[in-house]
Design a protein around this motif. Structure first.
Motif, PDB file in Angstrom:
ATOM      1  N   PRO A  27       0.840  -1.204   0.000  1.00 48.40           N
ATOM      2  CA  PRO A  27       0.000   0.000   0.000  1.00 48.40           C
ATOM      3  C   PRO A  27       0.872   1.251   0.000  1.00 48.40           C
ATOM      4  CG  PRO A  27       0.012  -1.034   2.154  1.00 48.40           C
ATOM      5  CD  PRO A  27       0.765  -1.947   1.246  1.00 48.40           C
ATOM      6  N   LYS A  28       0.265   2.368  -0.344  1.00 48.84           N
ATOM      7  CA  LYS A  28       0.981   3.647  -0.380  1.00 48.84           C
ATOM      8  C   LYS A  28       0.380   4.564   0.683  1.00 48.84           C
ATOM      9  CE  LYS A  28       1.828   3.259  -5.360  1.00 48.84           C
ATOM     10  NZ  LYS A  28       2.780   2.250  -5.177  1.00 48.84           N
ATOM     11  N   PHE A  29       1.257   5.280   1.386  1.00 49.57           N
ATOM     12  CA  PHE A  29       0.835   6.217   2.421  1.00 49.57           C
ATOM     13  C   PHE A  29       1.479   7.568   2.161  1.00 49.57           C
ATOM     14  CE2 PHE A  29      -0.023   2.224   4.434  1.00 49.57           C
ATOM     15  CZ  PHE A  29      -1.066   2.460   5.298  1.00 49.57           C
ATOM     16  N   GLN A  30       0.752   8.628   2.542  1.00 53.65           N
ATOM     17  CA  GLN A  30       1.269   9.984   2.420  1.00 53.65           C
ATOM     18  C   GLN A  30       0.607  10.853   3.478  1.00 53.65           C
ATOM     19  OE1 GLN A  30       1.130  11.513  -1.537  1.00 53.65           O
ATOM     20  NE2 GLN A  30       1.197  13.630  -0.863  1.00 53.65           N
ATOM     21  N   VAL A  31       1.374  11.763   4.072  1.00 48.88           N
ATOM     22  CA  VAL A  31       0.811  12.701   5.040  1.00 48.88           C
ATOM     23  C   VAL A  31       0.022  13.738   4.260  1.00 48.88           C
ATOM     24  CG1 VAL A  31       1.292  14.403   6.830  1.00 48.88           C
ATOM     25  CG2 VAL A  31       2.711  12.354   6.657  1.00 48.88           C
ATOM     26  N   GLU A  32      -1.282  13.809   4.538  1.00 50.32           N
ATOM     27  CA  GLU A  32      -2.139  14.757   3.842  1.00 50.32           C
ATOM     28  C   GLU A  32      -2.219  16.092   4.585  1.00 50.32           C
ATOM     29  OE1 GLU A  32      -5.928  13.848   1.323  1.00 50.32           O
ATOM     30  OE2 GLU A  32      -6.507  14.025   3.421  1.00 50.32           O
ATOM     31  N   SER A  33      -2.323  16.024   5.923  1.00 48.06           N
ATOM     32  CA  SER A  33      -2.351  17.246   6.725  1.00 48.06           C
ATOM     33  C   SER A  33      -1.809  16.931   8.116  1.00 48.06           C
ATOM     34  CB  SER A  33      -3.770  17.816   6.828  1.00 48.06           C
ATOM     35  OG  SER A  33      -4.596  16.927   7.548  1.00 48.06           O
ATOM     36  N   ALA A  34      -1.331  17.983   8.781  1.00 51.63           N
ATOM     37  CA  ALA A  34      -0.786  17.800  10.122  1.00 51.63           C
ATOM     38  C   ALA A  34      -0.755  19.138  10.855  1.00 51.63           C
ATOM     39  CB  ALA A  34       0.626  17.222  10.051  1.00 51.63           C
ATOM     40  N   THR A  35      -1.052  19.082  12.156  1.00 48.35           N
ATOM     41  CA  THR A  35      -0.936  20.253  13.023  1.00 48.35           C
ATOM     42  C   THR A  35      -0.354  19.817  14.359  1.00 48.35           C
ATOM     43  OG1 THR A  35      -3.173  19.990  13.910  1.00 48.35           O
ATOM     44  CG2 THR A  35      -2.920  21.458  12.016  1.00 48.35           C
ATOM     45  N   VAL A  36       0.263  20.758  15.027  1.00 50.02           N
ATOM     46  CA  VAL A  36       0.765  20.530  16.384  1.00 50.02           C
ATOM     47  C   VAL A  36       0.381  21.735  17.227  1.00 50.02           C
ATOM     48  CG1 VAL A  36       3.071  21.438  15.828  1.00 50.02           C
ATOM     49  CG2 VAL A  36       2.769  19.983  17.833  1.00 50.02           C
ATOM     50  N   SER A  37      -0.136  21.469  18.436  1.00 49.20           N
ATOM     51  CA  SER A  37      -0.482  22.559  19.341  1.00 49.20           C
ATOM     52  C   SER A  37      -0.603  22.034  20.754  1.00 49.20           C
ATOM     53  CB  SER A  37      -1.808  23.195  18.920  1.00 49.20           C
ATOM     54  OG  SER A  37      -2.858  22.266  19.103  1.00 49.20           O
ATOM     55  N   PRO A  38      -0.406  22.750  21.783  1.00 45.95           N
ATOM     56  CA  PRO A  38       0.621  23.769  21.852  1.00 45.95           C
ATOM     57  C   PRO A  38       1.968  23.089  22.063  1.00 45.95           C
ATOM     58  CG  PRO A  38      -0.423  23.570  23.989  1.00 45.95           C
ATOM     59  CD  PRO A  38      -1.097  22.577  23.055  1.00 45.95           C
ATOM     60  N   LEU A  39       2.945  23.467  21.313  1.00 47.19           N
ATOM     61  CA  LEU A  39       4.275  22.865  21.402  1.00 47.19           C
ATOM     62  C   LEU A  39       5.092  23.635  22.430  1.00 47.19           C
ATOM     63  CD1 LEU A  39       6.378  20.868  20.322  1.00 47.19           C
ATOM     64  CD2 LEU A  39       6.956  22.548  18.582  1.00 47.19           C
ATOM     65  N   ASN A  40       5.369  22.984  23.560  1.00 52.29           N
ATOM     66  CA  ASN A  40       6.162  23.599  24.622  1.00 52.29           C
ATOM     67  C   ASN A  40       7.262  22.638  25.039  1.00 52.29           C
ATOM     68  OD1 ASN A  40       4.635  26.005  24.914  1.00 52.29           O
ATOM     69  ND2 ASN A  40       3.082  24.841  26.012  1.00 52.29           N
ATOM     70  N   ALA A  41       8.492  23.095  24.979  1.00 47.71           N
ATOM     71  CA  ALA A  41       9.636  22.290  25.418  1.00 47.71           C
ATOM     72  C   ALA A  41      10.479  23.168  26.328  1.00 47.71           C
ATOM     73  CB  ALA A  41      10.446  21.817  24.226  1.00 47.71           C
ATOM     74  N   THR A  42      10.413  22.887  27.626  1.00 49.81           N
ATOM     75  CA  THR A  42      11.195  23.647  28.595  1.00 49.81           C
ATOM     76  C   THR A  42      11.893  22.674  29.526  1.00 49.81           C
ATOM     77  OG1 THR A  42       9.257  23.820  30.020  1.00 49.81           O
ATOM     78  CG2 THR A  42       9.702  25.686  28.559  1.00 49.81           C
ATOM     79  N   GLY A  43      13.159  22.957  29.775  1.00 52.67           N
ATOM     80  CA  GLY A  43      13.931  22.044  30.613  1.00 52.67           C
ATOM     81  C   GLY A  43      13.926  20.667  29.988  1.00 52.67           C
ATOM     82  N   SER A  44      13.473  19.689  30.737  1.00 56.56           N
ATOM     83  CA  SER A  44      13.368  18.335  30.184  1.00 56.56           C
ATOM     84  C   SER A  44      11.910  17.897  30.070  1.00 56.56           C
ATOM     85  CB  SER A  44      14.153  17.356  31.049  1.00 56.56           C
ATOM     86  OG  SER A  44      13.648  17.364  32.366  1.00 56.56           O
ATOM     87  N   GLU A  45      10.982  18.847  30.155  1.00 59.41           N
ATOM     88  CA  GLU A  45       9.559  18.545  29.999  1.00 59.41           C
ATOM     89  C   GLU A  45       9.089  18.955  28.612  1.00 59.41           C
ATOM     90  OE1 GLU A  45       7.116  20.200  33.024  1.00 59.41           O
ATOM     91  OE2 GLU A  45       7.825  18.790  34.534  1.00 59.41           O
ATOM     92  N   PHE A  46       8.190  18.143  28.094  1.00 59.54           N
ATOM     93  CA  PHE A  46       7.719  18.339  26.735  1.00 59.54           C
ATOM     94  C   PHE A  46       6.211  18.144  26.700  1.00 59.54           C
ATOM     95  CE2 PHE A  46       6.992  16.816  22.410  1.00 59.54           C
ATOM     96  CZ  PHE A  46       7.607  17.841  21.705  1.00 59.54           C
ATOM     97  N   THR A  47       5.488  19.095  26.110  1.00 61.92           N
ATOM     98  CA  THR A  47       4.036  18.999  25.987  1.00 61.92           C
ATOM     99  C   THR A  47       3.629  19.381  24.571  1.00 61.92           C
ATOM    100  OG1 THR A  47       3.710  19.566  28.316  1.00 61.92           O
ATOM    101  CG2 THR A  47       1.832  19.863  26.857  1.00 61.92           C
ATOM    102  N   ALA A  48       2.797  18.554  23.954  1.00 64.01           N
ATOM    103  CA  ALA A  48       2.284  18.862  22.611  1.00 64.01           C
ATOM    104  C   ALA A  48       1.185  17.873  22.251  1.00 64.01           C
ATOM    105  CB  ALA A  48       3.396  18.819  21.576  1.00 64.01           C
ATOM    106  N   THR A  49       0.348  18.282  21.302  1.00 62.78           N
ATOM    107  CA  THR A  49      -0.671  17.413  20.711  1.00 62.78           C
ATOM    108  C   THR A  49      -0.540  17.525  19.206  1.00 62.78           C
ATOM    109  OG1 THR A  49      -2.171  17.763  22.567  1.00 62.78           O
ATOM    110  CG2 THR A  49      -3.133  16.943  20.532  1.00 62.78           C
ATOM    111  N   TRP A  50      -0.391  16.374  18.537  1.00 62.90           N
ATOM    112  CA  TRP A  50      -0.262  16.325  17.085  1.00 62.90           C
ATOM    113  C   TRP A  50      -1.503  15.684  16.492  1.00 62.90           C
ATOM    114  CZ3 TRP A  50       3.587  15.127  20.461  1.00 62.90           C
ATOM    115  CH2 TRP A  50       4.777  15.835  20.345  1.00 62.90           C
ATOM    116  N   ASP A  51      -1.967  16.233  15.387  1.00 64.43           N
ATOM    117  CA  ASP A  51      -3.057  15.645  14.609  1.00 64.43           C
ATOM    118  C   ASP A  51      -2.553  15.443  13.180  1.00 64.43           C
ATOM    119  OD1 ASP A  51      -5.302  15.529  16.468  1.00 64.43           O
ATOM    120  OD2 ASP A  51      -5.149  17.716  16.487  1.00 64.43           O
ATOM    121  N   PHE A  52      -2.500  14.196  12.759  1.00 61.72           N
ATOM    122  CA  PHE A  52      -2.063  13.841  11.417  1.00 61.72           C
ATOM    123  C   PHE A  52      -3.227  13.214  10.662  1.00 61.72           C
ATOM    124  CE2 PHE A  52       1.834  13.554  13.865  1.00 61.72           C
ATOM    125  CZ  PHE A  52       2.776  14.148  13.034  1.00 61.72           C
ATOM    126  N   THR A  53      -3.261  13.434   9.367  1.00 60.01           N
ATOM    127  CA  THR A  53      -4.155  12.693   8.487  1.00 60.01           C
ATOM    128  C   THR A  53      -3.286  12.052   7.417  1.00 60.01           C
ATOM    129  OG1 THR A  53      -5.977  14.227   8.866  1.00 60.01           O
ATOM    130  CG2 THR A  53      -6.137  12.807   6.936  1.00 60.01           C
TER     131      THR A  53
END
Length: 184
Positions: A27-53
């Motif tokens: 099968p063939k796959f391709q990223v059609e759309s993608a968003t990330v929010s809110p991207l926060n990287a401070t110290g060694s903590e990381f917070t984000a939510t990604w939505d891919f299609t």
């Protein structure tokens, strides 16, 4: 003994011809759309939510693909696993395509200080790249013939996010992503 060898030979030829006629294409796959929010990287903590299609296409004329168990993962720089999640199973009919929605999240997850710094620096420059991978157990089926379950791996590298606003840390996919690598 001769009859058994003859039957075995005839059955082998039938299976070989069936395999040639039904040989599965990947099968063939391709990223059609993608968003990330809110991207926060401070110290060694990381917070984000990604939505891919992902757009999944079945190029086979005679085979339906059953995706039985799926797991998506998000990777930074081909080596740092940021998060993973299970996805619902689906069926991809002959010569058809479908969209696979992937939602991945990390809340106050741990990453190495250097990785957090690189992500924060990329965000400040306006561009951060991630990779998304999907591992699935798949079966190919045509009529009554069905293959055993096999592991299919999909990796979409270099999904670049830009447009980070300083107040909310949201980014979107830039341009057209290249087709994903598929291994069976």
């Amino acid at each position: 003994m001769i009859a058994a060898v003859a039957v075995f030979t005839i059955m082998s030829i039938i299976f070989f011809i069936s395999w040639l006629a039904l040989r599965p294409q990947l099968p063939k796959f391709q990223v059609e759309s993608a968003t990330v929010s809110p991207l926060n990287a401070t110290g060694s903590e990381f917070t984000a939510t990604w939505d891919f299609t992902l757009l999944a296409a079945n190029p086979n004329h005679k085979l339906t693909i059953f995706y039985d168990r799926l797991e998506a993962s998000l990777i930074y720089k081909d080596e740092v696993l940021l998060t993973e999640a299970a996805l619902p199973p689906f069926v991809l009919a002959k010569r058809n395509q479908t969209r696979v929605n992937i939602n991945l999240a990390t809340v106050r997850g741990y990453v190495d200080d250097e990785v957090a710094r690189e992500i924060a620096d990329g965000k400040d420059r306006g561009s951060v790249r991630f990779g998304v991978g999907v591992a699935a157990l798949v079966r190919f089926k045509s009529g009554v013939f069905q293959t055993r379950r096999r592991l299919l791996r999909v990796f979409c590298d270099g999904v670049e996010f830009t447009g980070f606003a300083r107040n909310n840390g949201t980014g979107t996919l830039t341009g057209q992503a290249s087709p994903c690598q598929v291994d069976l």
